[in-house]
Design an enzyme around this catalytic site. Structure first.
Site, PDB file in Angstrom:
ATOM      1  CE  LYS A   1       2.055   4.434  21.493  1.00 31.06           C
ATOM      2  NZ  LYS A   1       2.870   5.456  21.496  1.00 31.06           N
TER       3      LYS A   1
ATOM      4  CD  GLU B   1      -9.233   7.935   9.092  1.00 32.86           C
ATOM      5  OE1 GLU B   1      -8.536   8.377   8.077  1.00 32.86           O
ATOM      6  OE2 GLU B   1     -10.260   7.162   8.968  1.00 32.86           O
TER       7      GLU B   1
ATOM      8  CB  CYS C   1      -2.842  12.863   7.365  1.00 33.99           C
ATOM      9  SG  CYS C   1      -4.435  13.635   8.265  1.00 33.99           S
TER      10      CYS C   1
ATOM     11  CD  GLU D   1       1.769  10.693   4.778  1.00 37.49           C
ATOM     12  OE1 GLU D   1       2.298   9.935   5.529  1.00 37.49           O
ATOM     13  OE2 GLU D   1       0.966  11.718   5.155  1.00 37.49           O
TER      14      GLU D   1
HETATM   15  P1  NAP Z   1       3.363   6.384  13.229  1.00 41.17           P
HETATM   16  O1  NAP Z   1       4.964   6.321  13.386  1.00 41.17           O
HETATM   17  O2  NAP Z   1       2.832   5.310  12.603  1.00 41.17           O
HETATM   18  O3  NAP Z   1       3.006   6.311  14.576  1.00 41.17           O
HETATM   19  C1  NAP Z   1       1.818   6.649  15.200  1.00 41.17           C
HETATM   20  C2  NAP Z   1       1.370   5.761  16.618  1.00 41.17           C
HETATM   21  O4  NAP Z   1       1.499   4.526  16.592  1.00 41.17           O
HETATM   22  C3  NAP Z   1       2.424   6.325  17.587  1.00 41.17           C
HETATM   23  O5  NAP Z   1       1.722   6.360  18.760  1.00 41.17           O
HETATM   24  C4  NAP Z   1       3.500   5.414  17.577  1.00 41.17           C
HETATM   25  O6  NAP Z   1       4.206   5.270  18.588  1.00 41.17           O
HETATM   26  C5  NAP Z   1       2.513   4.222  17.449  1.00 41.17           C
HETATM   27  N1  NAP Z   1       3.154   2.981  17.160  1.00 41.17           N
HETATM   28  C6  NAP Z   1       4.132   2.718  16.315  1.00 41.17           C
HETATM   29  N2  NAP Z   1       4.669   1.547  16.088  1.00 41.17           N
HETATM   30  C7  NAP Z   1       3.747   0.662  16.738  1.00 41.17           C
HETATM   31  C8  NAP Z   1       3.574  -0.512  17.008  1.00 41.17           C
HETATM   32  N3  NAP Z   1       4.396  -1.590  16.402  1.00 41.17           N
HETATM   33  N4  NAP Z   1       2.320  -1.032  17.433  1.00 41.17           N
HETATM   34  C9  NAP Z   1       1.586  -0.044  17.932  1.00 41.17           C
HETATM   35  N5  NAP Z   1       1.556   1.195  18.212  1.00 41.17           N
HETATM   36  C10 NAP Z   1       2.620   1.767  17.333  1.00 41.17           C
HETATM   37  O7  NAP Z   1       2.993   7.717  12.694  1.00 41.17           O
HETATM   38  P2  NAP Z   1       3.585   9.253  13.170  1.00 41.17           P
HETATM   39  O8  NAP Z   1       4.832   9.438  12.603  1.00 41.17           O
HETATM   40  O9  NAP Z   1       3.371   9.453  14.373  1.00 41.17           O
HETATM   41  O10 NAP Z   1       2.419  10.116  12.264  1.00 41.17           O
HETATM   42  C11 NAP Z   1       2.812  10.550  11.048  1.00 41.17           C
HETATM   43  C12 NAP Z   1       1.530   9.712  10.299  1.00 41.17           C
HETATM   44  O11 NAP Z   1       0.296   9.959  10.776  1.00 41.17           O
HETATM   45  C13 NAP Z   1       1.509  10.332   8.679  1.00 41.17           C
HETATM   46  O12 NAP Z   1       1.855   9.220   7.816  1.00 41.17           O
HETATM   47  C14 NAP Z   1       0.327  11.028   8.716  1.00 41.17           C
HETATM   48  O13 NAP Z   1      -0.390  11.109   7.404  1.00 41.17           O
HETATM   49  C15 NAP Z   1      -0.604   9.915   9.653  1.00 41.17           C
HETATM   50  N6  NAP Z   1      -1.679  10.919   9.825  1.00 41.17           N
HETATM   51  C16 NAP Z   1      -2.850  10.278   9.757  1.00 41.17           C
HETATM   52  C17 NAP Z   1      -4.226  11.253   9.745  1.00 41.17           C
HETATM   53  C18 NAP Z   1      -5.363  10.828   9.472  1.00 41.17           C
HETATM   54  O14 NAP Z   1      -6.430  10.979  10.135  1.00 41.17           O
HETATM   55  N7  NAP Z   1      -5.545  10.145   8.144  1.00 41.17           N
HETATM   56  C19 NAP Z   1      -4.034  12.348  10.882  1.00 41.17           C
HETATM   57  C20 NAP Z   1      -2.738  12.562  11.419  1.00 41.17           C
HETATM   58  C21 NAP Z   1      -1.618  11.759  10.800  1.00 41.17           C
HETATM   59  P3  NAP Z   1       5.585   6.020  18.972  1.00 41.17           P
HETATM   60  O15 NAP Z   1       5.707   7.027  17.564  1.00 41.17           O
HETATM   61  O16 NAP Z   1       5.262   7.039  20.152  1.00 41.17           O
HETATM   62  O17 NAP Z   1       6.749   5.391  19.137  1.00 41.17           O
END
Ligand code: NAP
Length: 479
Positions: free
Chosen positions: A175, A250, A284, A382
């Site tokens: 997904k 992550e 990140c 963040e």
């Molecule tokens: P996010 O909002 O947590 O979403 C990440 C993924 O999880 C998306 O596919 C999202 O779906 C899905 N998701 C949301 N709610 C969910 C639920 N209740 N159950 C299962 N899946 C769910 O994060 P983002 O805004 O996409 O990404 C930014 C974040 O990622 C930042 O905090 C960044 O630091 C972190 N990040 C970390 C790393 C690392 O390796 N440490 C690398 C890159 C990014 P939808 O958004 O499609 O609804």
């Protein structure tokens, strides 16, 4: 197997299946619709899990050579198509073309690396403490893995999860982030083109808030590999713990970059500009806290302010652009809120203006926050945008204390010409990755990646360490 033209569909077993058509819009140009992508519903998700479960029977016992061949071929196709995939990535995520193409190349290299891992999967043999008994330790695939990815690395992160999952014989329900389905769709299409058998990877597109719980709660899902924000990751980890599923999360960062009085200023400015603002700060591993000792502070902020003001903000597809747009309206408004907060907390702001371009897009100039202190919210939360703060400290000891004063622990950097300080910082930085005279962002595809505390939960990703998540150890005794 035929793919529909008008709407990009989900892949369930050997069928490309439609769903609610949802536009994918270019953040550099809202008038540019990249395509319609079908959002799956709960019953389609169930069918995807069932297809992955059925495919596990054969894929889990397939020859390592078969798995090598598919991943190696997919890697080759990605590398051959780097320019078109790079265009797609820049268009849907807003990363500038050079960065987008580099990310595509990385995805190709990752798949080739894991092709090799498929044939390198080996166990152990031990002498038993009992006479006449053999002990063997073998590794087996975990089962059906749910892969959930964020929008900010829309092809590299899926590749570094799909690569080891498939190399070690697992099957997948993938997904991707709702904002970046194009790269996910292209990647899955390439894996199929490279010969991946039916049902081994299934693509379900849509919102995590709609599909997430059904995916996590399915008894046929054996493990979950997630990258995204801390709140979502914690929720997923808790749910998986409840169901005793294997989980790897992550998450976010608030990464420090320390600049000492003895730093080479050109190296420090280059590392800080790259780490803080490239990829529009949406990494990140971004250097969001620049911790500078007092002897060099004035010179640092002058040079940084000049360089920040010179960065060219614009369309991700314009080769002259250095900083592309913010990914969407929500992220854009969140950045503006943090700039207001910084102002209210007493920071002086350099940059951070809405930028007008020929096309309508989410353009924000990079912002440097001066005169900040470690306790300000802008230094604790963040932000995930082109915003970095400068914290002035007295000396190296205070720099280390401030660097470690965070709930996160992903990456930490130091710019210094002192071997003593570099060695000491590598030891004392409470982070999963430490960079000396390099940006906090930017890592190799064959080395372990991950953090500590709120930044990561579970085994490391990438390199040979990835097998700790994607395989299960079995110990066999023969008398
Ligand atoms: P996010 O909002 O947590 O979403 C990440 C993924 O999880 C998306 O596919 C999202 O779906 C899905 N998701 C949301 N709610 C969910 C639920 N209740 N159950 C299962 N899946 C769910 O994060 P983002 O805004 O996409 O990404 C930014 C974040 O990622 C930042 O905090 C960044 O630091 C972190 N990040 C970390 C790393 C690392 O390796 N440490 C690398 C890159 C990014 P939808 O958004 O499609 O609804």
């Amino acid at each position: 197997m035929r793919q529909r033209e008008a709407v990009h569909c989900n892949l369930i077993g050997d069928q490309w299946v439609g769903g609610a058509p949802t536009p994918n819009v270019n953040p550099s140009d809202w008038a540019d619709e990249i395509g319609l992508y079908a959002h799956a519903d709960a019953s389609q998700l169930g069918a995807a899990v069932a297809a992955a479960r059925a495919a596990f029977e054969t894929w889990s016992v397939s020859s390592p050579q078969t798995r090598f061949d598919v991943l190696d071929r997919a890697g080759t196709l990605i590398l051959e198509r780097r320019d078109t995939l790079g265009q797609l990535l820049a268009r849907e995520e807003g990363k500038i073309l050079a960065e987008a193409t580099a990310e595509v190349v990385r995805a190709g290299m990752v798949l080739k690396f894991f092709a090799g891992e498929a044939v390198r999967m080996a166990g152990d043999r031990m002498d038993s403490v009992r006479q006449g008994v053999d002990v063997e330790v073998t590794r087996e695939p975990v089962g059906v893995i749910a892969i959930i990815t964020p929008w900010n690395f829309p092809i590299a992160i899926p590749a570094w999860k799909l690569g080891p999952a498939l190399a070690f014989g697992n099957t997948v329900v993938f997904k991707p982030a709702e904002l970046t389905p194009g790269c996910a769709h292209a990647l899955v299409s390439i894996l199929r083109e490279a010969g991946l058998p039916t049902g081994v990877v299934n693509l379900v597109m849509g919102r995590g808030s709609v599909l997430g719980d059904a995916l996590l709660d399915s008894p046929d899902i054996d493990g979950v590999s997630f990258t995204g924000s801390v709140p979502t990751g914690r929720r997923i980890a808790a749910r998986c713990a409840q169901a005793t599923k294997r989980v790897q999360c992550e998450m976010g960062g608030k990464n420090p970059m320390v600049v000492l009085d003895d730093a080479d200023m050109n190296v420090a400015i280059a590392a800080c500009i790259n780490g803080a603002f490239f990829s529009t700060g949406q990494r990140c591993t971004a250097s969001s806290r620049l911790i500078v000792t007092k002897g060099v502070h004035e010179r640092f902020i002058k040079a940084m302010s000049e360089r920040v003001a010179s960065l060219k903000v614009g369309s991700a597809l314009d080769p002259a652009t250095e900083i592309g747009p913010v990914v969407d309206q929500k992220q854009f408004e969140s950045n503006l809120d943090y700039l207001d907060l910084a102002h209210n907390e007493g920071a002086k702001i350099v940059g951070g203006q809405k930028v007008k371009q020929a096309t309508e897009g989410w353009f924000l100039s990079p912002a440097l926050l001066l005169d900040t202190t470690p306790s300000m919210r802008v230094n604790r939360e963040e932000i995930f945008g082109p915003i970095a703060s400068v914290i002035r400290v007295a000396d190296y000891e205070e720099a280390v204390a401030v660097a470690n004063d965070t709930e996160f622990g992903l990456s930490a950097g130091i710019c210094t010409t002192s071997l003593r300080h570099a060695r000491d910082f590598k030891r004392r930085a409470r982070a999963g990755m430490v960079m000396v005279n390099l940006p906090t962002a930017g890592v190799d595809y064959h080395a372990p990646f991950g953090g500590r505390r709120a930044s990561s939960f579970g085994p490391r990703e990438q390199g040979s360490y990835a097998r700790e998540f994607y395989t299960i150890v079995k110990t066999c005794y023969t008398g």
